[in-house]
Design a protein around this motif. Sequence first.
Motif, mmCIF file in Angstrom:
data_model
loop_
_atom_site.group_PDB
_atom_site.id
_atom_site.type_symbol
_atom_site.label_atom_id
_atom_site.label_comp_id
_atom_site.label_asym_id
_atom_site.label_seq_id
_atom_site.Cartn_x
_atom_site.Cartn_y
_atom_site.Cartn_z
ATOM 1 N N SER A 1 2.073 1.908 -3.400
ATOM 2 C CA SER A 1 1.116 1.890 -4.482
ATOM 3 C C SER A 1 0.662 3.257 -4.129
ATOM 4 N N ASN A 2 0.500 3.886 -2.995
ATOM 5 C CA ASN A 2 0.281 5.344 -2.677
ATOM 6 C C ASN A 2 1.303 6.405 -3.301
ATOM 7 N N LYS B 1 0.909 -1.139 -0.186
ATOM 8 C CA LYS B 1 0.165 -0.077 -0.027
ATOM 9 C C LYS B 1 0.784 1.368 -0.051
ATOM 10 N N ASP C 1 0.826 9.247 -6.164
ATOM 11 C CA ASP C 1 1.270 10.516 -5.785
ATOM 12 C C ASP C 1 2.309 10.876 -6.932
ATOM 13 N N ASN D 1 -6.481 3.598 -8.061
ATOM 14 C CA ASN D 1 -6.890 4.746 -8.410
ATOM 15 C C ASN D 1 -7.355 5.060 -9.720
#
Length: 116
Positions: free
Chosen positions: A22-23, A19, A27, A72
């Motif tokens: 991924s984040n 995670k 960004d 996303n």
Amino acid sequence: MPRPKRGKRLGGSPSHQRKILSNLTADLILHEQITTTHAKAKVLRPYAEKMITRARQGDLHARRIVLKKIQNNDVVTKLFDDVAPRYEDRPGGYLRIVKLGPRRGDGAEMAKVELV
């Protein structure tokens, strides 16, 4: 607690580490540059470059694979429509990591990660 097979350890568990990556990748694609610690930047580079390489294929299968990693839809759309066509002729090396110096609070080495 299970350990990842290779690479640096970022989160408390393998799912937390996935995670985090991924984040950070989301960004990076959204803002085209981020500031993070140098250790996270070094782990982020191969992960994000694989996402960009996969997006260069441009087909539905590649989009679904990237959506599995980055959940996303807006970010994946930007990756496939804006970012990937920029690197059509480039064989790799889509990211640049620039060291910024120590962070004021805890002295962690900071780095800026940006798309080339």
